[in-house]
Scaffold this motif. Sequence first.
Motif, PDB file in Angstrom:
ATOM      1  N   LEU A   1     -31.164  35.765   1.980  1.00 38.23           N
ATOM      2  CA  LEU A   1     -31.705  35.558   0.648  1.00 38.23           C
ATOM      3  C   LEU A   1     -33.104  34.988   0.794  1.00 38.23           C
ATOM      4  O   LEU A   1     -33.277  33.900   1.316  1.00 38.23           O
ATOM      5  CB  LEU A   1     -30.825  34.579  -0.138  1.00 38.23           C
ATOM      6  CG  LEU A   1     -29.405  35.061  -0.414  1.00 38.23           C
ATOM      7  CD1 LEU A   1     -28.550  33.915  -0.903  1.00 38.23           C
ATOM      8  CD2 LEU A   1     -29.425  36.181  -1.432  1.00 38.23           C
ATOM      9  N   GLY A   2     -34.090  35.733   0.351  1.00 36.74           N
ATOM     10  CA  GLY A   2     -35.459  35.238   0.405  1.00 36.74           C
ATOM     11  C   GLY A   2     -36.071  35.363   1.775  1.00 36.74           C
ATOM     12  O   GLY A   2     -35.414  35.699   2.758  1.00 36.74           O
ATOM     13  N   ILE A   3     -37.376  35.125   1.822  1.00 38.71           N
ATOM     14  CA  ILE A   3     -38.084  35.130   3.097  1.00 38.71           C
ATOM     15  C   ILE A   3     -38.810  33.814   3.209  1.00 38.71           C
ATOM     16  O   ILE A   3     -39.627  33.496   2.345  1.00 38.71           O
ATOM     17  CB  ILE A   3     -39.114  36.272   3.159  1.00 38.71           C
ATOM     18  CG1 ILE A   3     -38.396  37.614   3.040  1.00 38.71           C
ATOM     19  CG2 ILE A   3     -39.900  36.204   4.458  1.00 38.71           C
ATOM     20  CD1 ILE A   3     -39.369  38.764   2.900  1.00 38.71           C
ATOM     21  N   PRO A   4     -38.606  32.986   4.195  1.00 40.24           N
ATOM     22  CA  PRO A   4     -37.570  33.115   5.222  1.00 40.24           C
ATOM     23  C   PRO A   4     -36.177  32.936   4.623  1.00 40.24           C
ATOM     24  O   PRO A   4     -36.053  32.280   3.590  1.00 40.24           O
ATOM     25  CB  PRO A   4     -37.904  31.966   6.172  1.00 40.24           C
ATOM     26  CG  PRO A   4     -38.588  30.975   5.329  1.00 40.24           C
ATOM     27  CD  PRO A   4     -39.357  31.738   4.309  1.00 40.24           C
ATOM     28  N   PRO A   5     -35.164  33.506   5.268  1.00 41.55           N
ATOM     29  CA  PRO A   5     -33.819  33.445   4.695  1.00 41.55           C
ATOM     30  C   PRO A   5     -33.369  32.004   4.451  1.00 41.55           C
ATOM     31  O   PRO A   5     -33.645  31.123   5.258  1.00 41.55           O
ATOM     32  CB  PRO A   5     -32.932  34.092   5.763  1.00 41.55           C
ATOM     33  CG  PRO A   5     -33.841  34.737   6.718  1.00 41.55           C
ATOM     34  CD  PRO A   5     -35.202  34.205   6.546  1.00 41.55           C
ATOM     35  N   ILE A   6     -32.704  31.793   3.327  1.00 41.96           N
ATOM     36  CA  ILE A   6     -32.160  30.463   3.031  1.00 41.96           C
ATOM     37  C   ILE A   6     -30.942  30.243   3.915  1.00 41.96           C
ATOM     38  O   ILE A   6     -30.073  31.113   4.011  1.00 41.96           O
ATOM     39  CB  ILE A   6     -31.769  30.373   1.544  1.00 41.96           C
ATOM     40  CG1 ILE A   6     -33.036  30.340   0.694  1.00 41.96           C
ATOM     41  CG2 ILE A   6     -30.905  29.151   1.280  1.00 41.96           C
ATOM     42  CD1 ILE A   6     -32.767  30.497  -0.777  1.00 41.96           C
ATOM     43  N   TYR A   7     -30.909  29.093   4.578  1.00 43.56           N
ATOM     44  CA  TYR A   7     -29.742  28.760   5.391  1.00 43.56           C
ATOM     45  C   TYR A   7     -28.622  28.276   4.486  1.00 43.56           C
ATOM     46  O   TYR A   7     -28.849  27.441   3.601  1.00 43.56           O
ATOM     47  CB  TYR A   7     -30.076  27.661   6.386  1.00 43.56           C
ATOM     48  CG  TYR A   7     -30.960  28.090   7.516  1.00 43.56           C
ATOM     49  CD1 TYR A   7     -30.650  29.223   8.272  1.00 43.56           C
ATOM     50  CD2 TYR A   7     -32.091  27.368   7.855  1.00 43.56           C
ATOM     51  CE1 TYR A   7     -31.455  29.610   9.325  1.00 43.56           C
ATOM     52  CE2 TYR A   7     -32.898  27.748   8.912  1.00 43.56           C
ATOM     53  CZ  TYR A   7     -32.573  28.876   9.638  1.00 43.56           C
ATOM     54  OH  TYR A   7     -33.360  29.252  10.684  1.00 43.56           O
ATOM     55  N   HIS A   8     -27.408  28.751   4.725  1.00 41.35           N
ATOM     56  CA  HIS A   8     -26.293  28.328   3.878  1.00 41.35           C
ATOM     57  C   HIS A   8     -26.034  26.840   4.039  1.00 41.35           C
ATOM     58  O   HIS A   8     -25.697  26.147   3.092  1.00 41.35           O
ATOM     59  CB  HIS A   8     -25.021  29.100   4.233  1.00 41.35           C
ATOM     60  CG  HIS A   8     -25.260  30.553   4.383  1.00 41.35           C
ATOM     61  ND1 HIS A   8     -24.774  31.307   5.415  1.00 41.35           N
ATOM     62  CD2 HIS A   8     -25.995  31.401   3.627  1.00 41.35           C
ATOM     63  CE1 HIS A   8     -25.186  32.542   5.281  1.00 41.35           C
ATOM     64  NE2 HIS A   8     -25.927  32.629   4.210  1.00 41.35           N
ATOM     65  N   THR A   9     -26.220  26.354   5.294  1.00 40.24           N
ATOM     66  CA  THR A   9     -25.917  24.933   5.516  1.00 40.24           C
ATOM     67  C   THR A   9     -26.869  24.052   4.712  1.00 40.24           C
ATOM     68  O   THR A   9     -26.506  22.947   4.339  1.00 40.24           O
ATOM     69  CB  THR A   9     -26.030  24.581   7.002  1.00 40.24           C
ATOM     70  OG1 THR A   9     -27.212  25.160   7.512  1.00 40.24           O
ATOM     71  CG2 THR A   9     -24.830  25.085   7.762  1.00 40.24           C
ATOM     72  N   ASP A  10     -28.099  24.547   4.447  1.00 45.27           N
ATOM     73  CA  ASP A  10     -29.024  23.765   3.626  1.00 45.27           C
ATOM     74  C   ASP A  10     -28.444  23.564   2.231  1.00 45.27           C
ATOM     75  O   ASP A  10     -28.534  22.481   1.655  1.00 45.27           O
ATOM     76  CB  ASP A  10     -30.373  24.475   3.513  1.00 45.27           C
ATOM     77  CG  ASP A  10     -31.190  24.343   4.783  1.00 45.27           C
ATOM     78  OD1 ASP A  10     -30.723  23.651   5.700  1.00 45.27           O
ATOM     79  OD2 ASP A  10     -32.277  24.930   4.852  1.00 45.27           O
ATOM     80  N   LEU A  11     -27.846  24.623   1.701  1.00 43.96           N
ATOM     81  CA  LEU A  11     -27.233  24.518   0.368  1.00 43.96           C
ATOM     82  C   LEU A  11     -25.973  23.648   0.429  1.00 43.96           C
ATOM     83  O   LEU A  11     -25.738  22.814  -0.441  1.00 43.96           O
ATOM     84  CB  LEU A  11     -26.880  25.907  -0.167  1.00 43.96           C
ATOM     85  CG  LEU A  11     -28.055  26.872  -0.296  1.00 43.96           C
ATOM     86  CD1 LEU A  11     -27.568  28.227  -0.782  1.00 43.96           C
ATOM     87  CD2 LEU A  11     -29.093  26.324  -1.267  1.00 43.96           C
ATOM     88  N   PHE A  12     -25.180  23.866   1.484  1.00 48.59           N
ATOM     89  CA  PHE A  12     -23.925  23.116   1.598  1.00 48.59           C
ATOM     90  C   PHE A  12     -24.185  21.618   1.725  1.00 48.59           C
ATOM     91  O   PHE A  12     -23.486  20.804   1.133  1.00 48.59           O
ATOM     92  CB  PHE A  12     -23.120  23.585   2.814  1.00 48.59           C
ATOM     93  CG  PHE A  12     -22.558  24.966   2.661  1.00 48.59           C
ATOM     94  CD1 PHE A  12     -22.325  25.500   1.409  1.00 48.59           C
ATOM     95  CD2 PHE A  12     -22.264  25.743   3.777  1.00 48.59           C
ATOM     96  CE1 PHE A  12     -21.811  26.770   1.255  1.00 48.59           C
ATOM     97  CE2 PHE A  12     -21.753  27.022   3.642  1.00 48.59           C
ATOM     98  CZ  PHE A  12     -21.529  27.533   2.378  1.00 48.59           C
ATOM     99  N   ILE A  13     -25.207  21.270   2.530  1.00 48.52           N
ATOM    100  CA  ILE A  13     -25.434  19.837   2.755  1.00 48.52           C
ATOM    101  C   ILE A  13     -25.932  19.185   1.471  1.00 48.52           C
ATOM    102  O   ILE A  13     -25.559  18.057   1.147  1.00 48.52           O
ATOM    103  CB  ILE A  13     -26.388  19.594   3.944  1.00 48.52           C
ATOM    104  CG1 ILE A  13     -26.235  18.150   4.437  1.00 48.52           C
ATOM    105  CG2 ILE A  13     -27.834  19.852   3.586  1.00 48.52           C
ATOM    106  CD1 ILE A  13     -26.946  17.859   5.719  1.00 48.52           C
ATOM    107  N   LEU A  14     -26.737  19.923   0.693  1.00 47.93           N
ATOM    108  CA  LEU A  14     -27.175  19.394  -0.597  1.00 47.93           C
ATOM    109  C   LEU A  14     -25.976  19.201  -1.518  1.00 47.93           C
ATOM    110  O   LEU A  14     -25.828  18.158  -2.160  1.00 47.93           O
ATOM    111  CB  LEU A  14     -28.171  20.350  -1.251  1.00 47.93           C
ATOM    112  CG  LEU A  14     -29.632  20.221  -0.821  1.00 47.93           C
ATOM    113  CD1 LEU A  14     -30.472  21.235  -1.555  1.00 47.93           C
ATOM    114  CD2 LEU A  14     -30.142  18.825  -1.104  1.00 47.93           C
ATOM    115  N   ALA A  15     -25.107  20.217  -1.558  1.00 46.47           N
ATOM    116  CA  ALA A  15     -23.917  20.125  -2.409  1.00 46.47           C
ATOM    117  C   ALA A  15     -23.071  18.937  -1.980  1.00 46.47           C
ATOM    118  O   ALA A  15     -22.627  18.136  -2.814  1.00 46.47           O
ATOM    119  CB  ALA A  15     -23.111  21.416  -2.321  1.00 46.47           C
ATOM    120  N   GLY A  16     -22.869  18.791  -0.661  1.00 45.58           N
ATOM    121  CA  GLY A  16     -22.047  17.697  -0.147  1.00 45.58           C
ATOM    122  C   GLY A  16     -22.645  16.341  -0.486  1.00 45.58           C
ATOM    123  O   GLY A  16     -21.953  15.441  -0.961  1.00 45.58           O
TER     124      GLY A  16
END
Lengths: 128, 342
Positions: free
Chosen positions: B166-181
């Motif tokens: 998703l996007g350039i550079p690709p969004i890391y899923h862990t970046d989203l997960f850590i924010l959510a957490g």
Amino acid sequence: MYNSDKVIVGIIIFILFFAMPFWLNFGKAKALPKPELPSDTKECVESREYMRAFHMKMLLDWRDKKVREGQVYYINSQGKFFKMSLQNTCMKCHKSMEKFCDRCHTTISAHPDCWRCHIAPEEVKKWQ
Amino acid sequence: MNVFFSFIITLILVLIPVVGVGLLGLDPLFGIVIPYVAFLIFFFGLIYRIIDWARSPQPFKIPTTCGQQKSLPWIKHSRLESPFTMKEVYLRMFFEVFLFRSLFRNLRADLVGKRLIYGSAKWLWLGAILFHLSFLVIMLRHLRFFIHPVPSLVDIIAKVDGFFQLGIPPIYHTDLFILAGLFLLLLRRLVDSKVNYLSHASDYFPLFLILGIVISGILMRTIFKVDVQAVKELAYGLATFSPVLPSHKIGVLFYIHLFLVSVLAAYFPFSKLVHMVGVFFSPTRNLPNNNRAERYINPWDYPVKYTTYCEWQERFRDVMEEAGIPIDDEWCKETAEAQKQA
């Protein structure tokens, strides 16, 4: 110290894990590769500092302007006109993908997918 | 109050490198000296905490159990909830450390009218596991800055992490997960009045600090770019013990990120964050529930000075004889011989 056998194993694992950068590099220290800059031209589209840090921003911006808005030319901070094209503008001076782009990109493990659609100069030569 | 205090401290910490690097140009201090010092504090501080805990005697065997203990052979016992052997303890610890099993049992208690009602509350577990595992992956991903050439495993982790491109550079899923957490863990303290009541500044501060690190990192990757090659020069120099300032200036945002990480590392051994080590030293988790089968000897026990009846009798023989109290010499002889034989 109680349970010293287990505790010492724990400390060793702790050190090994958090000192990973140190021992994985140990004895292999060498200079990081540098990109080969074009010899015939001194000036890029924007200043060298800007290009080093923000070229990806510019390329993305070019893509949007050209592909989505149909603009052809980019006007730089000095008022110069550049045709917005990776293959025809950038790679005109930077004649090699391997010696220019990949040097840094491999070093920092950044893998943009430019060359899935664009054709690198090396590739062009192969087919001529 | 606690929230604002921690938030303001975090803001001040963000401002320090802005002033230090942005205005005063102290790049060597913030790029080399502070990270090294912070790393040393982290290392030796944690080793000190480990040894300090390992030297503390554990007087009783006090595993907390929530399952059938091992008893008669035809009664099935719960291996993880009430471990009997060390092997079962290791299994229990493994699931505790990697999957946070005990958080999965987190309960909420609510008053409905006059009735106290308990219910399951998995939010704590969800926030914790999202945060911790993402943090681990993010740390491993960062090895690309410290190691040259980049190990293929690190590359693979990054590729899987950005799988959906998703996007350039690709969004890391862990970046989203850590924010959510992190937001789950923070909201839990802010919204739930019972948890809020027992939250101190030292509970909020690490959350804000790590949020600062995560947000500065994400901003650096997606919006305000920095010269990544220069970042690698600096990080690689630090990792090979030949620190050099990169030939090109790196943006202030990077120094904010690095300074907050240094603060986190230096703060680690002296805060609640040592639960990273403490989980292994929890006597309620790391001991088997076999009190009846194996005697646990308190390390505090010392040889107690006591007087036997025979010694006492010897001491007061005269007085006893005078008062007409019978003297038991035969029994004393017998016990002395029995002790000799044993």
